[in-house]
Enzyme design. Structure first.
Site, PDB file in Angstrom:
ATOM      1  N   ASP A 105     -13.568 -25.325 -24.843  1.00  0.00           N
ATOM      2  CA  ASP A 105     -14.817 -24.941 -25.495  1.00  0.00           C
ATOM      3  C   ASP A 105     -16.012 -25.481 -24.710  1.00  0.00           C
ATOM      4  O   ASP A 105     -15.890 -26.447 -23.953  1.00  0.00           O
ATOM      5  CB  ASP A 105     -14.885 -25.520 -26.917  1.00  0.00           C
ATOM      6  CG  ASP A 105     -13.866 -24.879 -27.838  1.00  0.00           C
ATOM      7  OD1 ASP A 105     -13.355 -23.807 -27.489  1.00  0.00           O
ATOM      8  OD2 ASP A 105     -13.584 -25.476 -28.890  1.00  0.00           O
TER       9      ASP A 105
HETATM   10  N1  URA Z   1      -9.247 -27.325 -29.230  1.00  0.00           N
HETATM   11  C1  URA Z   1     -10.569 -27.167 -29.485  1.00  0.00           C
HETATM   12  O1  URA Z   1     -10.990 -27.150 -30.637  1.00  0.00           O
HETATM   13  N2  URA Z   1     -11.398 -27.028 -28.431  1.00  0.00           N
HETATM   14  C2  URA Z   1     -10.974 -27.065 -27.142  1.00  0.00           C
HETATM   15  O2  URA Z   1     -11.788 -26.953 -26.225  1.00  0.00           O
HETATM   16  C3  URA Z   1      -9.610 -27.247 -26.895  1.00  0.00           C
HETATM   17  C4  URA Z   1      -8.753 -27.368 -27.955  1.00  0.00           C
END
Ligand code: URA
Length: 230
Positions: free
Chosen positions: A102
């Protein structure tokens, strides 16, 4: 792709000619004579017919990047800098990401031009363990361990998450190992307890660990041993 298909797809040959060439022992793949048309070749194979080069074979490239927060895990984006913008490499259009993080997540990101390798790594059946360090707004209690190990129901996808291992490091931080990659999975798992994730950092994917020498935004090529580990 199979070698016989590769040959018969070339404009100068058809399937019959491909069969003849294979039987004649004039074809070499990466220097070795090959007469079996079922032999798998890829964009990285050097394919020769006597002294004529039919395909030079690209160099397979593999990188690990320490993704900083605020950079998007995509190859192009209208608004944000992308992880590819952090790479000083030629032919960046050939590269793709083996998994994503993310926008505000930091840590290990793998980038390659080898689709077979990245597929092996990311396909759900690989069950590859990915370790995240998680910082939360509220305290993390031992109850989380059992709930994460049992799996959580995600109504949107109508599935139950695979067992995940949680190691509590302190009142507000933990290591979480996931064996799949659902949308916002870590945040949603902690969300089950109304506990907001305020820091998320990926430490490893399978046997590949983020090199502690890499500062956020830095990257390096993977070693042959690291590539072979996946
Ligand atoms: N889970 C999440 O919520 N975000 C990420 O970037 C990776 C795993």
């Amino acid at each position: 792709m199979r070698l016989d298909r590769f040959i018969s797809n070339l404009p100068q040959f058809n399937r019959q000619a491909a069969r003849r060439l294979l039987a004649s022992g004039q074809l070499r793949v990466d220097g070795a004579v090959v007469s079996d048309g079922l032999c798998e070749v890829s964009q990285f194979s050097r394919i020769e017919l006597n002294s004529e080069l039919l395909q030079a074979g690209k160099t397979a490239r593999y990188f690990m990047l320490h993704k900083p927060p605020g950079v998007v895990s995509a190859t192009a984006h209208d608004e944000h800098r992308t992880v590819l913008d952090l790479l000083d490499e030629p032919d960046k259009a050939e590269l793709h990401l083996a998994g994503r993080l993310d926008l505000n997540t930091s840590g290990l990101l793998l980038i390659t031009n080898d689709g077979q390798w990245s597929r092996r790594l990311t396909e759900p059946s690989s069950r590859l363990g990915k370790v995240y360090r998680v910082e939360t707004e509220q305290p993390i209690t031992p109850e989380y361990i059992e709930v994460f190990a049992g799996g959580l129901y995600f109504a949107y996808e109508d599935l139950t998450t695979l067992p995940a291992e949680l190691l509590i490091l302190s009142s507000h931080s933990a290591l979480l190992t996931l064996h799949e990659g659902r949308y916002h999975q870590v945040k949603r798992m902690f969300g089950h307890f109304q506990n907001k994730v305020i820091g998320l950092h990926r430490l490893s994917m399978g046997a590949i660990e983020l090199d502690p020498q890499l500062a956020p935004g830095q990257y390096r090529a993977l070693s042959a041993a690291e590539i072979a580990r996946c």
